[in-house]
Enzyme design. Structure first.
Site, PDB file in Angstrom:
ATOM      1  N   ASP A 181       0.835  -1.207   0.000  1.00  0.00           N
ATOM      2  CA  ASP A 181       0.000   0.000   0.000  1.00  0.00           C
ATOM      3  C   ASP A 181       0.869   1.256   0.000  1.00  0.00           C
ATOM      4  O   ASP A 181       0.591   2.242  -0.694  1.00  0.00           O
ATOM      5  CB  ASP A 181      -0.916  -0.033   1.239  1.00  0.00           C
ATOM      6  CG  ASP A 181      -2.053   0.976   1.153  1.00  0.00           C
ATOM      7  OD1 ASP A 181      -2.367   1.436   0.042  1.00  0.00           O
ATOM      8  OD2 ASP A 181      -2.638   1.295   2.209  1.00  0.00           O
ATOM      9  N   ARG A 227      -9.925  10.945 -11.840  1.00  0.00           N
ATOM     10  CA  ARG A 227      -9.381  10.893 -10.474  1.00  0.00           C
ATOM     11  C   ARG A 227      -8.873   9.505 -10.107  1.00  0.00           C
ATOM     12  O   ARG A 227      -8.389   9.303  -8.997  1.00  0.00           O
ATOM     13  CB  ARG A 227     -10.475  11.316  -9.481  1.00  0.00           C
ATOM     14  CG  ARG A 227     -10.906  12.787  -9.624  1.00  0.00           C
ATOM     15  CD  ARG A 227     -12.199  13.031  -8.851  1.00  0.00           C
ATOM     16  NE  ARG A 227     -12.057  12.642  -7.464  1.00  0.00           N
ATOM     17  CZ  ARG A 227     -13.031  12.055  -6.734  1.00  0.00           C
ATOM     18  NH1 ARG A 227     -14.209  11.789  -7.295  1.00  0.00           N
ATOM     19  NH2 ARG A 227     -12.819  11.735  -5.490  1.00  0.00           N
ATOM     20  N   LYS A 228      -9.029   8.541 -11.006  1.00  0.00           N
ATOM     21  CA  LYS A 228      -8.673   7.157 -10.678  1.00  0.00           C
ATOM     22  C   LYS A 228      -7.275   6.811 -11.201  1.00  0.00           C
ATOM     23  O   LYS A 228      -6.975   7.030 -12.372  1.00  0.00           O
ATOM     24  CB  LYS A 228      -9.701   6.192 -11.274  1.00  0.00           C
ATOM     25  CG  LYS A 228     -11.087   6.377 -10.665  1.00  0.00           C
ATOM     26  CD  LYS A 228     -12.032   5.269 -11.067  1.00  0.00           C
ATOM     27  CE  LYS A 228     -12.562   5.479 -12.470  1.00  0.00           C
ATOM     28  NZ  LYS A 228     -13.694   4.575 -12.775  1.00  0.00           N
TER      29      LYS A 228
HETATM   30  C1  PKZ Z   1       6.091  13.182  -4.779  1.00  0.00           C
HETATM   31  C2  PKZ Z   1       5.998  11.802  -4.165  1.00  0.00           C
HETATM   32  C3  PKZ Z   1       6.119  11.747  -2.702  1.00  0.00           C
HETATM   33  C4  PKZ Z   1       6.055  10.341  -2.244  1.00  0.00           C
HETATM   34  C5  PKZ Z   1       6.103  10.289  -0.753  1.00  0.00           C
HETATM   35  C6  PKZ Z   1       5.815   8.915  -0.310  1.00  0.00           C
HETATM   36  C7  PKZ Z   1       5.541   8.866   1.126  1.00  0.00           C
HETATM   37  C8  PKZ Z   1       4.963   7.567   1.522  1.00  0.00           C
HETATM   38  C9  PKZ Z   1       3.665   7.257   0.828  1.00  0.00           C
HETATM   39  C10 PKZ Z   1       2.665   6.795   1.772  1.00  0.00           C
HETATM   40  C11 PKZ Z   1       1.456   6.372   1.024  1.00  0.00           C
HETATM   41  C12 PKZ Z   1       0.490   5.844   1.973  1.00  0.00           C
HETATM   42  C13 PKZ Z   1      -0.723   5.345   1.272  1.00  0.00           C
HETATM   43  C14 PKZ Z   1      -1.697   4.885   2.261  1.00  0.00           C
HETATM   44  C15 PKZ Z   1      -3.072   5.199   1.742  1.00  0.00           C
HETATM   45  C16 PKZ Z   1      -4.090   4.745   2.683  1.00  0.00           C
HETATM   46  O1  PKZ Z   1      -3.906   3.921   3.494  1.00  0.00           O
HETATM   47  S1  PKZ Z   1      -5.630   5.501   2.555  1.00  0.00           S
HETATM   48  C17 PKZ Z   1      -6.561   4.684   3.829  1.00  0.00           C
HETATM   49  C18 PKZ Z   1      -7.409   3.556   3.304  1.00  0.00           C
HETATM   50  N1  PKZ Z   1      -8.398   4.037   2.393  1.00  0.00           N
HETATM   51  C19 PKZ Z   1      -9.530   4.654   2.817  1.00  0.00           C
HETATM   52  O2  PKZ Z   1      -9.736   4.841   3.991  1.00  0.00           O
HETATM   53  C20 PKZ Z   1     -10.467   5.111   1.727  1.00  0.00           C
HETATM   54  C21 PKZ Z   1     -11.917   5.131   2.200  1.00  0.00           C
HETATM   55  N2  PKZ Z   1     -12.758   5.485   1.086  1.00  0.00           N
HETATM   56  C22 PKZ Z   1     -12.987   6.780   0.770  1.00  0.00           C
HETATM   57  O3  PKZ Z   1     -12.591   7.698   1.485  1.00  0.00           O
HETATM   58  C23 PKZ Z   1     -13.778   7.067  -0.470  1.00  0.00           C
HETATM   59  O4  PKZ Z   1     -14.560   5.952  -0.805  1.00  0.00           O
HETATM   60  C24 PKZ Z   1     -12.839   7.403  -1.654  1.00  0.00           C
HETATM   61  C25 PKZ Z   1     -11.857   6.270  -1.977  1.00  0.00           C
HETATM   62  C26 PKZ Z   1     -12.046   8.695  -1.340  1.00  0.00           C
HETATM   63  C27 PKZ Z   1     -13.670   7.649  -2.900  1.00  0.00           C
HETATM   64  O5  PKZ Z   1     -14.708   8.542  -2.558  1.00  0.00           O
HETATM   65  P1  PKZ Z   1     -15.068   9.774  -3.513  1.00  0.00           P
HETATM   66  O6  PKZ Z   1     -13.914  10.718  -3.568  1.00  0.00           O
HETATM   67  O7  PKZ Z   1     -16.372  10.307  -3.071  1.00  0.00           O
HETATM   68  O8  PKZ Z   1     -15.132   9.104  -4.933  1.00  0.00           O
HETATM   69  P2  PKZ Z   1     -16.434   8.604  -5.706  1.00  0.00           P
HETATM   70  O9  PKZ Z   1     -17.041   9.799  -6.354  1.00  0.00           O
HETATM   71  O10 PKZ Z   1     -17.284   7.714  -4.893  1.00  0.00           O
HETATM   72  O11 PKZ Z   1     -15.738   7.685  -6.833  1.00  0.00           O
HETATM   73  C28 PKZ Z   1     -14.883   8.233  -7.816  1.00  0.00           C
HETATM   74  C29 PKZ Z   1     -14.670   7.166  -8.866  1.00  0.00           C
HETATM   75  O12 PKZ Z   1     -13.893   6.101  -8.243  1.00  0.00           O
HETATM   76  C30 PKZ Z   1     -14.630   4.868  -8.271  1.00  0.00           C
HETATM   77  N3  PKZ Z   1     -14.416   4.161  -7.028  1.00  0.00           N
HETATM   78  C31 PKZ Z   1     -14.426   4.672  -5.773  1.00  0.00           C
HETATM   79  N4  PKZ Z   1     -14.177   3.706  -4.870  1.00  0.00           N
HETATM   80  C32 PKZ Z   1     -14.013   2.580  -5.566  1.00  0.00           C
HETATM   81  C33 PKZ Z   1     -13.730   1.233  -5.201  1.00  0.00           C
HETATM   82  N5  PKZ Z   1     -13.541   0.877  -3.924  1.00  0.00           N
HETATM   83  N6  PKZ Z   1     -13.625   0.317  -6.171  1.00  0.00           N
HETATM   84  C34 PKZ Z   1     -13.793   0.666  -7.472  1.00  0.00           C
HETATM   85  N7  PKZ Z   1     -14.041   1.914  -7.878  1.00  0.00           N
HETATM   86  C35 PKZ Z   1     -14.158   2.853  -6.939  1.00  0.00           C
HETATM   87  C36 PKZ Z   1     -16.106   5.288  -8.438  1.00  0.00           C
HETATM   88  O13 PKZ Z   1     -16.847   4.265  -9.059  1.00  0.00           O
HETATM   89  C37 PKZ Z   1     -15.964   6.508  -9.317  1.00  0.00           C
HETATM   90  O14 PKZ Z   1     -15.760   6.087 -10.639  1.00  0.00           O
HETATM   91  P3  PKZ Z   1     -16.379   6.935 -11.885  1.00  0.00           P
HETATM   92  O15 PKZ Z   1     -17.840   6.970 -11.657  1.00  0.00           O
HETATM   93  O16 PKZ Z   1     -15.736   8.316 -11.807  1.00  0.00           O
HETATM   94  O17 PKZ Z   1     -15.953   6.171 -13.105  1.00  0.00           O
END
Ligand code: PKZ
Length: 265
Positions: A181, A227-228
């Site tokens: 992740d 956004r995906k």
């Molecule tokens: C410069 C570089 C620096 C790098 C420096 C690195 C530093 C080190 C990096 C650390 C990196 C840590 C990375 C940890 C990342 C977590 O651990 S995040 C924590 C775990 N995840 C969560 O808690 C997420 C919980 N879920 C949510 O908050 C919401 O469901 C979400 C994911 C934000 C989506 O909600 P939303 O923004 O309202 O989106 P929504 O309008 O429902 O859907 C948008 C589109 O996505 C699709 N979609 C949404 N969810 C899903 C799903 N589960 N399955 C399939 N499609 C989906 C929808 O169907 C829709 O598609 P379209 O209709 O546009 O074709």
């Protein structure tokens, strides 16, 4: 047939006896043995020996004034194999095609390229980054992330320590999921340059990973649709002989400073 690789010999597995562990908590509690109250947690003893004062035992005020410590560099908990592979990956940065990403105990403050999403109030020294919540070197995740200049390819060199054990001698599947992740998350962040959330993570665990193993999680962006962000990841040993796990992930870019739906009032 599943081939179970040899568990590295004891010399390569960081030993934990008589070290200090700091349990993350927001509560300020006097630490035992007269140690200063730790802003990040409570000093605890493992092995019955009074703990040395951990370097995080500073006042919250002092914490704000010290430079953050980059932890994505070798420490005493890194095995020889980890150090060698780190040097190998570091050499690739010389021509600018790759770069090493620094890593800190707190994630929120130190991602200058990424506009951070703030889900809730951040007070005091703040929470610990999940992968940096142990102070004992070599106990948990030891890692360094490298990003390709394309921004579409990230590699995380990682040594999974003994506190990440599941079955005896082997890394817990949840720890491997965390490694994946984080790696795909870094890649997605580099692509999006704004906050991203894991929406989907699909992992195939192929070969048990020994605790102490040095592995590389290799992640690529597969496609970006609105956004995906769709990504893939393969976790293998440093020679590429053993493929421990492979995964696909979907990350969603979220609007800056906007809490995700579940956190809205
Ligand atoms: C410069 C570089 C620096 C790098 C420096 C690195 C530093 C080190 C990096 C650390 C990196 C840590 C990375 C940890 C990342 C977590 O651990 S995040 C924590 C775990 N995840 C969560 O808690 C997420 C919980 N879920 C949510 O908050 C919401 O469901 C979400 C994911 C934000 C989506 O909600 P939303 O923004 O309202 O989106 P929504 O309008 O429902 O859907 C948008 C589109 O996505 C699709 N979609 C949404 N969810 C899903 C799903 N589960 N399955 C399939 N499609 C989906 C929808 O169907 C829709 O598609 P379209 O209709 O546009 O074709």
């Amino acid at each position: 047939m599943i081939q179970i690789p040899n568990v590295p010999d004891g010399d390569n597995i960081p030993q934990l006896c008589h070290q200090t562990l700091v349990v993350p908590t927001a509560v300020l509690v006097p630490a035992p043995h007269g140690a200063t109250a730790a802003p990040h947690g409570i000093a605890m003893t493992i092995g019955g020996v009074p703990p040395p004062r951990p370097h995080c035992c500073v006042s919250p005020q002092a914490l704000c004034s010290v430079s953050p410590q980059d932890l994505a560099v070798p420490n005493a908990g890194w095995s020889v194999a980890m150090r060698e592979q780190f040097q190998h990956l570091l050499r690739r940065t010389a021509d600018g095609s790759w770069r090493r990403i620094p890593s800190y105990r707190r994630g929120l403050d130190y991602l200058p390229e990424v506009v951070q999403m703030v889900v809730g109030p951040v007070t005091g020294p703040g929470p610990r980054h999940f992968l940096r919540n142990l102070d004992a070197e070599g106990a948990g995740f030891e890692y360094a992330i490298f990003l390709h200049s394309s921004g579409h390819h990230a590699q995380c060199l990682c040594q999974l320590g003994p506190y990440l054990e599941g079955h005896h001698g082997f890394a817990h599947g949840g720890a491997i999921a965390t490694l994946i992740d984080t790696t795909v998350g870094a890649c997605a962040l580099a692509v999006a340059k704004t906050s991203v959330m894991t929406a989907k993570l699909n992992i195939s665990y192929l070969v048990p990973m020994p605790v102490g193993a040095v592995v590389v999680a290799d992640s690529r962006m597969e496609r970006h649709e609105g956004r995906k962000i769709f990504l893939s990841c393969r976790v293998h040993d440093t020679k590429g002989d053993t493929l421990y796990a492979e995964a696909t992930a979907l990350f969603i870019q979220v609007e800056n400073t906007k809490p995700p739906p579940a956190a809205r009032p």
